[in-house]
Design a protein around this motif. Structure first.
Motif, PDB file in Angstrom:
ATOM      1  N   GLU A  22       0.837  -1.207   0.000  1.00 15.43           N
ATOM      2  CA  GLU A  22       0.000   0.000   0.000  1.00 15.43           C
ATOM      3  C   GLU A  22       0.870   1.254   0.000  1.00 15.43           C
ATOM      4  O   GLU A  22       0.598   2.216  -0.731  1.00 15.43           O
ATOM      5  CB  GLU A  22      -0.928  -0.015   1.208  1.00 15.43           C
ATOM      6  CG  GLU A  22      -1.948   1.093   1.185  1.00 15.43           C
ATOM      7  CD  GLU A  22      -2.968   0.982   2.308  1.00 15.43           C
ATOM      8  OE1 GLU A  22      -3.691   1.971   2.513  1.00 15.43           O
ATOM      9  OE2 GLU A  22      -3.034  -0.055   2.972  1.00 15.43           O
ATOM     10  N   SER A  24       3.886   1.452  -1.144  1.00 20.70           N
ATOM     11  CA  SER A  24       4.511   1.488  -2.464  1.00 20.70           C
ATOM     12  C   SER A  24       3.563   2.061  -3.519  1.00 20.70           C
ATOM     13  O   SER A  24       3.965   2.888  -4.342  1.00 20.70           O
ATOM     14  CB  SER A  24       4.952   0.075  -2.861  1.00 20.70           C
ATOM     15  OG  SER A  24       5.511   0.073  -4.153  1.00 20.70           O
ATOM     16  N   HIS A  25       2.300   1.642  -3.482  1.00 18.46           N
ATOM     17  CA  HIS A  25       1.314   2.162  -4.446  1.00 18.46           C
ATOM     18  C   HIS A  25       1.091   3.659  -4.259  1.00 18.46           C
ATOM     19  O   HIS A  25       1.002   4.410  -5.234  1.00 18.46           O
ATOM     20  CB  HIS A  25      -0.011   1.404  -4.321  1.00 18.46           C
ATOM     21  CG  HIS A  25       0.064  -0.004  -4.788  1.00 18.46           C
ATOM     22  ND1 HIS A  25      -0.414  -0.442  -5.993  1.00 18.46           N
ATOM     23  CD2 HIS A  25       0.590  -1.099  -4.202  1.00 18.46           C
ATOM     24  CE1 HIS A  25      -0.196  -1.732  -6.132  1.00 18.46           C
ATOM     25  NE2 HIS A  25       0.423  -2.160  -5.051  1.00 18.46           N
ATOM     26  N   LEU A  26       1.011   4.084  -2.993  1.00 13.61           N
ATOM     27  CA  LEU A  26       0.865   5.517  -2.723  1.00 13.61           C
ATOM     28  C   LEU A  26       2.073   6.287  -3.253  1.00 13.61           C
ATOM     29  O   LEU A  26       1.930   7.350  -3.859  1.00 13.61           O
ATOM     30  CB  LEU A  26       0.718   5.777  -1.221  1.00 13.61           C
ATOM     31  CG  LEU A  26      -0.634   5.469  -0.603  1.00 13.61           C
ATOM     32  CD1 LEU A  26      -0.530   5.476   0.919  1.00 13.61           C
ATOM     33  CD2 LEU A  26      -1.667   6.463  -1.073  1.00 13.61           C
ATOM     34  N   ASP A  28       4.117   5.428  -5.680  1.00  8.44           N
ATOM     35  CA  ASP A  28       4.079   5.442  -7.148  1.00  8.44           C
ATOM     36  C   ASP A  28       3.089   6.477  -7.669  1.00  8.44           C
ATOM     37  O   ASP A  28       3.391   7.232  -8.591  1.00  8.44           O
ATOM     38  CB  ASP A  28       3.711   4.060  -7.696  1.00  8.44           C
ATOM     39  CG  ASP A  28       4.819   3.036  -7.518  1.00  8.44           C
ATOM     40  OD1 ASP A  28       5.974   3.431  -7.250  1.00  8.44           O
ATOM     41  OD2 ASP A  28       4.524   1.824  -7.638  1.00  8.44           O
ATOM     42  N   ARG A  29       1.890   6.512  -7.078  1.00 12.62           N
ATOM     43  CA  ARG A  29       0.865   7.462  -7.531  1.00 12.62           C
ATOM     44  C   ARG A  29       1.298   8.907  -7.325  1.00 12.62           C
ATOM     45  O   ARG A  29       0.941   9.787  -8.098  1.00 12.62           O
ATOM     46  CB  ARG A  29      -0.453   7.213  -6.795  1.00 12.62           C
ATOM     47  CG  ARG A  29      -1.223   6.032  -7.302  1.00 12.62           C
ATOM     48  CD  ARG A  29      -2.687   6.051  -6.893  1.00 12.62           C
ATOM     49  NE  ARG A  29      -2.914   6.256  -5.483  1.00 12.62           N
ATOM     50  CZ  ARG A  29      -3.099   5.283  -4.577  1.00 12.62           C
ATOM     51  NH1 ARG A  29      -3.067   4.037  -4.952  1.00 12.62           N
ATOM     52  NH2 ARG A  29      -3.318   5.572  -3.324  1.00 12.62           N
ATOM     53  N   ARG A  30       2.054   9.154  -6.281  1.00  9.74           N
ATOM     54  CA  ARG A  30       2.476  10.519  -5.961  1.00  9.74           C
ATOM     55  C   ARG A  30       3.831  10.888  -6.546  1.00  9.74           C
ATOM     56  O   ARG A  30       4.273  12.021  -6.414  1.00  9.74           O
ATOM     57  CB  ARG A  30       2.515  10.692  -4.441  1.00  9.74           C
ATOM     58  CG  ARG A  30       1.141  10.576  -3.824  1.00  9.74           C
ATOM     59  CD  ARG A  30       1.210  10.582  -2.339  1.00  9.74           C
ATOM     60  NE  ARG A  30      -0.142  10.414  -1.799  1.00  9.74           N
ATOM     61  CZ  ARG A  30      -0.521  10.860  -0.646  1.00  9.74           C
ATOM     62  NH1 ARG A  30       0.326  11.484   0.133  1.00  9.74           N
ATOM     63  NH2 ARG A  30      -1.748  10.678  -0.234  1.00  9.74           N
ATOM     64  N   GLY A  31       4.495   9.918  -7.138  1.00  8.95           N
ATOM     65  CA  GLY A  31       5.825  10.190  -7.660  1.00  8.95           C
ATOM     66  C   GLY A  31       6.830  10.447  -6.549  1.00  8.95           C
ATOM     67  O   GLY A  31       7.750  11.256  -6.706  1.00  8.95           O
TER      68      GLY A  31
END
Length: 87
Positions: A22, A24-26, A28-31
């Motif tokens: 989770e 990691s996904h956050l 990635d989405r935020r750069g």
């Protein structure tokens, strides 16, 4: 200075794989990096706890103190809107 800029040492933190994913996904989405996401979450939690303590302190004020606080707040709000920052 931001917390992530002051960290010079590292450590290992054991967390469930699902939580790591989770984060990691956050990230990635935020750069951002995973460290940035965790740092932001910890800082937000600290701010939330601080504001909760402020609200609790205000709830505990006596009626006269509450009236004084509201009067002072209105004065500060009026001063903040005095137009001095308008260029």
């Amino acid at each position: 200075m931001a917390l992530s800029q002051t960290i010079s040492k590292t450590t290992t933190l054991r967390i469930p794989v699902e939580l790591r994913d989770e984060i990691s996904h956050l990230a990635d989405r935020r750069g951002k990096t995973m460290v940035d996401v965790v740092t932001d979450a910890v800082q937000r939690l600290g701010r939330d706890e601080w504001w909760l303590s402020v609200r609790c302190a205000l709830d505990d004020l006596a009626a006269a103190d509450t009236a004084d606080y509201r009067t002072e707040s209105r004065c500060l709000d009026a001063a903040a809107g005095d137009g001095l920052d308008v260029g």
